[in-house]
Design a protein around this motif. Structure first.
Motif, PDB file in Angstrom:
ATOM      1  N   GLY A   1       0.769  -1.243   0.000  1.00 47.58           N
ATOM      2  CA  GLY A   1       0.000   0.000   0.000  1.00 47.58           C
ATOM      3  C   GLY A   1       0.795   1.286   0.000  1.00 47.58           C
ATOM      4  N   VAL A   2       1.950   1.304  -0.671  1.00 48.23           N
ATOM      5  CA  VAL A   2       2.691   2.554  -0.855  1.00 48.23           C
ATOM      6  C   VAL A   2       3.042   2.692  -2.334  1.00 48.23           C
ATOM      7  N   GLY A   3       3.524   3.860  -2.712  1.00 50.32           N
ATOM      8  CA  GLY A   3       3.880   4.091  -4.096  1.00 50.32           C
ATOM      9  C   GLY A   3       5.087   3.259  -4.517  1.00 50.32           C
ATOM     10  N   ALA A   4       4.959   2.593  -5.661  1.00 47.19           N
ATOM     11  CA  ALA A   4       6.047   1.764  -6.183  1.00 47.19           C
ATOM     12  C   ALA A   4       7.008   2.650  -6.972  1.00 47.19           C
ATOM     13  N   VAL A   5       7.931   3.277  -6.257  1.00 50.33           N
ATOM     14  CA  VAL A   5       8.833   4.261  -6.863  1.00 50.33           C
ATOM     15  C   VAL A   5      10.270   3.955  -6.462  1.00 50.33           C
ATOM     16  N   LEU A   6      11.150   4.000  -7.446  1.00 44.81           N
ATOM     17  CA  LEU A   6      12.577   3.794  -7.197  1.00 44.81           C
ATOM     18  C   LEU A   6      13.344   5.097  -7.385  1.00 44.81           C
ATOM     19  N   LYS A   7      14.412   5.222  -6.638  1.00 46.16           N
ATOM     20  CA  LYS A   7      15.449   6.205  -6.921  1.00 46.16           C
ATOM     21  C   LYS A   7      16.653   5.399  -7.411  1.00 46.16           C
ATOM     22  N   VAL A   8      17.066   5.672  -8.640  1.00 54.60           N
ATOM     23  CA  VAL A   8      18.097   4.863  -9.279  1.00 54.60           C
ATOM     24  C   VAL A   8      19.414   5.622  -9.324  1.00 54.60           C
ATOM     25  N   PHE A   9      20.460   4.970  -8.832  1.00 57.67           N
ATOM     26  CA  PHE A   9      21.814   5.508  -8.838  1.00 57.67           C
ATOM     27  C   PHE A   9      22.674   4.611  -9.721  1.00 57.67           C
ATOM     28  N   PRO A  10      23.897   5.038 -10.061  1.00 59.06           N
ATOM     29  CA  PRO A  10      24.744   4.207 -10.928  1.00 59.06           C
ATOM     30  C   PRO A  10      25.012   2.811 -10.380  1.00 59.06           C
ATOM     31  N   ASP A  11      25.068   2.685  -9.055  1.00 57.56           N
ATOM     32  CA  ASP A  11      25.452   1.392  -8.481  1.00 57.56           C
ATOM     33  C   ASP A  11      24.352   0.693  -7.698  1.00 57.56           C
ATOM     34  N   ARG A  12      23.187   1.320  -7.577  1.00 60.49           N
ATOM     35  CA  ARG A  12      22.121   0.710  -6.786  1.00 60.49           C
ATOM     36  C   ARG A  12      20.798   1.398  -7.080  1.00 60.49           C
ATOM     37  N   ALA A  13      19.708   0.811  -6.572  1.00 60.29           N
ATOM     38  CA  ALA A  13      18.384   1.415  -6.652  1.00 60.29           C
ATOM     39  C   ALA A  13      17.727   1.298  -5.281  1.00 60.29           C
ATOM     40  N   VAL A  14      16.891   2.255  -4.952  1.00 64.72           N
ATOM     41  CA  VAL A  14      16.248   2.290  -3.634  1.00 64.72           C
ATOM     42  C   VAL A  14      14.742   2.441  -3.807  1.00 64.72           C
TER      43      VAL A  14
ATOM     44  N   GLY B   1      15.486   9.589   6.790  1.00 62.97           N
ATOM     45  CA  GLY B   1      16.444  10.669   7.002  1.00 62.97           C
ATOM     46  C   GLY B   1      17.507  10.773   5.933  1.00 62.97           C
ATOM     47  N   GLN B   2      17.620   9.748   5.063  1.00 61.26           N
ATOM     48  CA  GLN B   2      18.606   9.793   3.989  1.00 61.26           C
ATOM     49  C   GLN B   2      18.100  10.667   2.838  1.00 61.26           C
ATOM     50  N   ASP B   3      19.044  11.325   2.162  1.00 62.21           N
ATOM     51  CA  ASP B   3      18.695  12.186   1.031  1.00 62.21           C
ATOM     52  C   ASP B   3      18.934  11.409  -0.262  1.00 62.21           C
ATOM     53  N   TYR B   4      17.834  11.110  -0.962  1.00 67.02           N
ATOM     54  CA  TYR B   4      17.932  10.370  -2.218  1.00 67.02           C
ATOM     55  C   TYR B   4      17.640  11.259  -3.426  1.00 67.02           C
ATOM     56  N   ALA B   5      17.682  12.566  -3.241  1.00 65.87           N
ATOM     57  CA  ALA B   5      17.295  13.495  -4.302  1.00 65.87           C
ATOM     58  C   ALA B   5      18.153  13.352  -5.552  1.00 65.87           C
ATOM     59  N   ALA B   6      19.394  12.953  -5.401  1.00 65.11           N
ATOM     60  CA  ALA B   6      20.303  12.878  -6.552  1.00 65.11           C
ATOM     61  C   ALA B   6      19.947  11.735  -7.487  1.00 65.11           C
ATOM     62  N   GLY B   7      19.185  10.746  -7.041  1.00 60.82           N
ATOM     63  CA  GLY B   7      18.836   9.607  -7.874  1.00 60.82           C
ATOM     64  C   GLY B   7      17.762   9.941  -8.899  1.00 60.82           C
TER      65      GLY B   7
END
Length: 284
Positions: free
Chosen positions: A153-166, A192-198
Protein backbone atom coordinates in the motif's frame (compact mmCIF):
# COMPACT_ATOMS: atom_id res chain seq x y z
CA UNK A 1 -23.84 84.05 7.48
CA UNK A 2 -20.71 82.90 5.74
CA UNK A 3 -21.03 79.90 3.48
CA UNK A 4 -19.36 76.67 4.61
CA UNK A 5 -15.94 76.01 3.17
CA UNK A 6 -15.94 73.76 0.12
CA UNK A 7 -14.00 71.02 1.84
CA UNK A 8 -16.67 70.80 4.56
CA UNK A 9 -19.44 70.55 1.95
CA UNK A 10 -17.53 67.78 0.17
CA UNK A 11 -17.13 65.81 3.39
CA UNK A 12 -20.82 66.21 4.27
CA UNK A 13 -21.82 65.01 0.78
CA UNK A 14 -19.53 62.03 1.11
CA UNK A 15 -20.99 61.23 4.53
CA UNK A 16 -24.56 61.40 3.19
CA UNK A 17 -23.61 59.10 0.30
CA UNK A 18 -22.01 56.69 2.75
CA UNK A 19 -25.12 56.58 4.92
CA UNK A 20 -27.49 56.11 1.96
CA UNK A 21 -25.38 53.35 0.39
CA UNK A 22 -24.97 51.65 3.77
CA UNK A 23 -28.74 51.52 4.23
CA UNK A 24 -29.32 50.28 0.67
CA UNK A 25 -26.52 47.71 0.37
CA UNK A 26 -26.13 46.80 4.03
CA UNK A 27 -29.78 46.62 5.15
CA UNK A 28 -32.37 46.80 2.37
CA UNK A 29 -30.64 44.56 -0.18
CA UNK A 30 -29.69 41.76 2.29
CA UNK A 31 -33.23 41.72 3.70
CA UNK A 32 -34.72 41.62 0.21
CA UNK A 33 -32.37 38.84 -0.94
CA UNK A 34 -33.03 36.86 2.23
CA UNK A 35 -36.79 37.27 1.86
CA UNK A 36 -36.80 36.10 -1.77
CA UNK A 37 -34.55 33.14 -0.91
CA UNK A 38 -36.74 32.09 1.99
CA UNK A 39 -39.91 32.43 -0.08
CA UNK A 40 -38.72 30.67 -3.24
CA UNK A 41 -35.81 28.44 -2.15
CA UNK A 42 -36.45 27.83 1.53
CA UNK A 43 -34.71 24.43 1.82
CA UNK A 44 -31.63 25.42 -0.19
CA UNK A 45 -31.34 28.80 1.50
CA UNK A 46 -31.23 27.11 4.90
CA UNK A 47 -28.44 24.75 3.90
CA UNK A 48 -30.44 21.76 2.63
CA UNK A 49 -30.42 20.34 6.15
CA UNK A 50 -31.39 16.70 6.59
CA UNK A 51 -33.59 15.76 9.56
CA UNK A 52 -33.99 12.43 11.36
CA UNK A 53 -36.37 12.00 14.29
CA UNK A 54 -36.62 15.78 14.55
CA UNK A 55 -32.85 16.28 14.77
CA UNK A 56 -30.52 17.72 12.16
CA UNK A 57 -28.07 14.99 11.12
CA UNK A 58 -26.28 16.76 8.28
CA UNK A 59 -26.71 18.52 4.98
CA UNK A 60 -27.50 17.07 1.59
CA UNK A 61 -24.84 19.40 0.18
CA UNK A 62 -21.94 18.52 2.50
CA UNK A 63 -20.43 15.07 2.92
CA UNK A 64 -19.53 13.49 6.23
CA UNK A 65 -17.63 10.49 7.52
CA UNK A 66 -19.31 7.31 8.73
CA UNK A 67 -16.59 6.05 11.04
CA UNK A 68 -16.27 5.04 14.68
CA UNK A 69 -14.34 6.85 17.42
CA UNK A 70 -11.09 5.32 16.18
CA UNK A 71 -11.68 6.40 12.60
CA UNK A 72 -12.56 2.93 11.35
CA UNK A 73 -15.42 2.57 8.82
CA UNK A 74 -18.75 1.58 10.31
CA UNK A 75 -19.49 -1.57 8.33
CA UNK A 76 -23.28 -1.10 8.31
CA UNK A 77 -23.00 2.19 6.41
CA UNK A 78 -21.91 3.23 2.97
CA UNK A 79 -18.64 5.14 3.13
CA UNK A 80 -18.05 8.58 1.65
CA UNK A 81 -15.11 9.54 -0.54
CA UNK A 82 -11.98 10.94 1.17
CA UNK A 83 -11.83 14.62 2.13
CA UNK A 84 -8.90 17.03 2.37
CA UNK A 85 -10.96 19.77 4.06
CA UNK A 86 -9.55 20.19 7.57
CA UNK A 87 -10.00 16.97 9.51
CA UNK A 88 -12.54 15.91 6.90
CA UNK A 89 -15.59 17.65 5.43
CA UNK A 90 -14.95 20.85 7.39
CA UNK A 91 -16.90 23.67 5.65
CA UNK A 92 -14.62 26.27 7.28
CA UNK A 93 -11.55 24.65 5.70
CA UNK A 94 -12.88 23.64 2.30
CA UNK A 95 -9.88 22.81 0.13
CA UNK A 96 -8.09 20.22 -1.95
CA UNK A 97 -4.70 18.78 -1.08
CA UNK A 98 -3.13 20.64 -4.05
CA UNK A 99 -0.93 17.59 -4.67
CA UNK A 100 -0.40 16.61 -8.29
CA UNK A 101 0.50 13.48 -10.28
CA UNK A 102 4.23 14.12 -9.84
CA UNK A 103 3.93 13.89 -6.05
CA UNK A 104 5.15 10.29 -5.75
CA UNK A 105 7.91 10.29 -3.12
CA UNK A 106 7.14 10.02 0.61
CA UNK A 107 8.98 11.71 3.42
CA UNK A 108 9.50 8.68 5.66
CA UNK A 109 8.93 9.05 9.42
CA UNK A 110 12.27 9.72 11.10
CA UNK A 111 12.29 9.24 14.91
CA UNK A 112 15.56 11.17 15.07
CA UNK A 113 14.22 14.12 13.09
CA UNK A 114 14.80 17.70 14.14
CA UNK A 115 11.11 18.61 14.42
CA UNK A 116 7.67 17.02 14.72
CA UNK A 117 7.04 17.14 10.97
CA UNK A 118 10.22 15.18 10.29
CA UNK A 119 9.36 12.64 12.98
CA UNK A 120 5.88 12.05 11.56
CA UNK A 121 6.87 12.09 7.90
CA UNK A 122 4.52 12.85 5.00
CA UNK A 123 2.82 10.59 2.49
CA UNK A 124 2.91 11.49 -1.17
CA UNK A 125 -0.33 11.66 -3.16
CA UNK A 126 0.59 8.35 -4.79
CA UNK A 127 1.02 6.58 -1.45
CA UNK A 128 -2.21 8.10 -0.12
CA UNK A 129 -4.04 6.66 -3.12
CA UNK A 130 -2.31 3.27 -2.74
CA UNK A 131 -3.04 3.07 1.00
CA UNK A 132 -6.69 4.01 0.53
CA UNK A 133 -7.12 1.51 -2.30
CA UNK A 134 -5.63 -1.26 -0.19
CA UNK A 135 -7.90 -0.38 2.76
CA UNK A 136 -11.04 -0.21 0.59
CA UNK A 137 -10.15 -3.52 -1.04
CA UNK A 138 -9.79 -5.19 2.35
CA UNK A 139 -13.06 -3.68 3.59
CA UNK A 140 -15.04 -4.73 0.54
CA UNK A 141 -13.35 -8.10 -0.02
CA UNK A 142 -11.91 -7.26 -3.43
CA UNK A 143 -8.45 -6.57 -4.80
CA UNK A 144 -7.18 -3.10 -3.94
CA UNK A 145 -4.32 -3.37 -6.43
CA UNK A 146 -3.54 -0.35 -8.60
CA UNK A 147 -0.79 0.50 -11.08
CA UNK A 148 2.27 2.07 -9.44
CA UNK A 149 1.31 0.68 -6.01
CA UNK A 150 3.10 -1.98 -3.96
CA UNK A 151 1.22 -4.81 -2.30
CA UNK A 152 1.81 -3.16 1.09
CA UNK A 153 0.00 0.00 0.00
CA UNK A 154 2.69 2.55 -0.86
CA UNK A 155 3.88 4.09 -4.10
CA UNK A 156 6.05 1.76 -6.18
CA UNK A 157 8.83 4.26 -6.86
CA UNK A 158 12.58 3.79 -7.20
CA UNK A 159 15.45 6.20 -6.92
CA UNK A 160 18.10 4.86 -9.28
CA UNK A 161 21.81 5.51 -8.84
CA UNK A 162 24.74 4.21 -10.93
CA UNK A 163 25.45 1.39 -8.48
CA UNK A 164 22.12 0.71 -6.79
CA UNK A 165 18.38 1.41 -6.65
CA UNK A 166 16.25 2.29 -3.63
CA UNK A 167 12.52 1.74 -3.08
CA UNK A 168 12.14 5.16 -1.52
CA UNK A 169 8.64 4.68 -0.09
CA UNK A 170 9.44 1.44 1.74
CA UNK A 171 11.30 2.09 4.98
CA UNK A 172 13.81 -0.48 6.16
CA UNK A 173 13.57 -3.27 7.16
CA UNK A 174 10.78 -3.68 4.59
CA UNK A 175 11.42 -6.02 1.66
CA UNK A 176 11.46 -3.98 -1.59
CA UNK A 177 8.61 -4.73 -3.99
CA UNK A 178 11.14 -5.82 -6.63
CA UNK A 179 14.56 -7.36 -6.02
CA UNK A 180 16.43 -5.87 -8.99
CA UNK A 181 16.03 -3.13 -11.57
CA UNK A 182 18.02 -3.25 -14.81
CA UNK A 183 20.67 -5.35 -13.13
CA UNK A 184 20.87 -3.18 -10.00
CA UNK A 185 19.97 -4.54 -6.59
CA UNK A 186 17.00 -2.74 -5.02
CA UNK A 187 17.22 -1.85 -1.35
CA UNK A 188 14.81 -0.41 1.19
CA UNK A 189 14.95 3.26 2.20
CA UNK A 190 16.68 4.58 5.32
CA UNK A 191 14.62 7.35 7.00
CA UNK A 192 16.44 10.67 7.00
CA UNK A 193 18.61 9.79 3.99
CA UNK A 194 18.70 12.19 1.03
CA UNK A 195 17.93 10.37 -2.22
CA UNK A 196 17.29 13.50 -4.30
CA UNK A 197 20.30 12.88 -6.55
CA UNK A 198 18.84 9.61 -7.87
CA UNK A 199 16.64 9.29 -10.95
CA UNK A 200 12.96 8.91 -10.04
CA UNK A 201 11.43 5.82 -11.67
CA UNK A 202 7.78 4.88 -10.91
CA UNK A 203 7.11 1.19 -11.61
CA UNK A 204 3.73 0.39 -13.13
CA UNK A 205 3.56 -3.29 -12.28
CA UNK A 206 1.30 -5.88 -13.89
CA UNK A 207 -2.09 -4.63 -12.72
CA UNK A 208 -4.57 -4.74 -15.59
CA UNK A 209 -7.89 -4.50 -13.73
CA UNK A 210 -8.63 -1.92 -11.02
CA UNK A 211 -11.60 -2.88 -8.84
CA UNK A 212 -11.61 0.13 -6.49
CA UNK A 213 -13.06 3.24 -8.22
CA UNK A 214 -11.12 6.50 -8.36
CA UNK A 215 -13.53 8.41 -6.12
CA UNK A 216 -12.90 5.88 -3.33
CA UNK A 217 -9.25 6.93 -3.14
CA UNK A 218 -9.21 10.63 -4.13
CA UNK A 219 -10.79 13.68 -2.52
CA UNK A 220 -12.97 16.17 -4.38
CA UNK A 221 -11.72 19.66 -5.17
CA UNK A 222 -13.80 21.21 -2.38
CA UNK A 223 -13.37 18.36 0.10
CA UNK A 224 -17.11 18.57 0.76
CA UNK A 225 -18.63 16.38 -1.96
CA UNK A 226 -21.59 14.47 -0.45
CA UNK A 227 -21.77 12.02 -3.36
CA UNK A 228 -19.98 8.90 -4.52
CA UNK A 229 -20.09 7.30 -7.93
CA UNK A 230 -22.60 4.57 -8.69
CA UNK A 231 -19.64 2.20 -9.14
CA UNK A 232 -18.35 2.91 -5.62
CA UNK A 233 -21.82 2.53 -4.11
CA UNK A 234 -22.32 -0.80 -5.89
CA UNK A 235 -18.92 -2.01 -4.68
CA UNK A 236 -20.07 -1.40 -1.08
CA UNK A 237 -23.53 -2.88 -1.51
CA UNK A 238 -22.67 -6.55 -0.73
CA UNK A 239 -20.97 -5.58 2.56
CA UNK A 240 -23.84 -3.34 3.67
CA UNK A 241 -26.45 -5.94 2.71
CA UNK A 242 -24.63 -8.65 4.67
CA UNK A 243 -24.10 -6.48 7.77
CA UNK A 244 -27.74 -5.38 7.85
CA UNK A 245 -29.31 -8.71 6.97
CA UNK A 246 -30.88 -7.30 3.81
CA UNK A 247 -30.91 -8.79 0.35
CA UNK A 248 -28.52 -7.35 -2.21
CA UNK A 249 -31.51 -6.46 -4.39
CA UNK A 250 -33.01 -4.37 -1.58
CA UNK A 251 -29.80 -2.42 -1.12
CA UNK A 252 -29.33 -1.87 -4.85
CA UNK A 253 -32.90 -0.61 -5.08
CA UNK A 254 -32.12 2.00 -2.42
CA UNK A 255 -28.99 3.01 -4.35
CA UNK A 256 -31.13 3.56 -7.44
CA UNK A 257 -33.62 5.67 -5.46
CA UNK A 258 -30.86 7.98 -4.23
CA UNK A 259 -28.94 8.30 -7.49
CA UNK A 260 -29.14 11.68 -9.20
CA UNK A 261 -28.63 11.98 -12.96
CA UNK A 262 -26.26 14.16 -14.95
CA UNK A 263 -26.61 17.92 -14.48
CA UNK A 264 -28.84 19.33 -17.24
CA UNK A 265 -28.94 15.82 -18.64
CA UNK A 266 -25.41 15.80 -20.06
CA UNK A 267 -22.85 17.21 -17.60
CA UNK A 268 -20.96 14.98 -15.18
CA UNK A 269 -21.92 11.47 -14.14
CA UNK A 270 -24.77 10.00 -12.07
CA UNK A 271 -23.96 10.16 -8.36
CA UNK A 272 -25.28 8.75 -5.08
CA UNK A 273 -25.89 10.94 -2.02
CA UNK A 274 -24.28 8.95 0.81
CA UNK A 275 -26.05 10.57 3.77
CA UNK A 276 -29.52 10.19 2.25
CA UNK A 277 -28.75 6.59 1.26
CA UNK A 278 -27.60 5.70 4.77
CA UNK A 279 -30.67 7.30 6.31
CA UNK A 280 -32.84 5.29 3.93
CA UNK A 281 -31.03 2.16 5.07
CA UNK A 282 -31.76 2.99 8.70
CA UNK A 283 -35.44 3.18 7.82
CA UNK A 284 -35.47 0.02 5.71
Amino acid sequence: MDRMPSWVRQHLAALRALLVLTVITGIIYPLLATGVAQALFNDNANGSLVQKDGKTVGSALIGQSFTDADGNPVRTYFQSRPSAAGDGYDPTSTAASNLGPEDVIDTLPNPGGADEAAKEGKQSLLTQVCARSKAVGELEGVSGARPYCTTDGVGAVLKVFPDRAVSVNQACPATPFIATYEGLKVGCAQPGQDYAAGKTVPIRGNVTTVQVPADAVTASGSGLDPHVSVAYAELQAPRVAKERGLSLEQVKALIDEHTSGRALGFMGEPAVNVLELNLALDGA
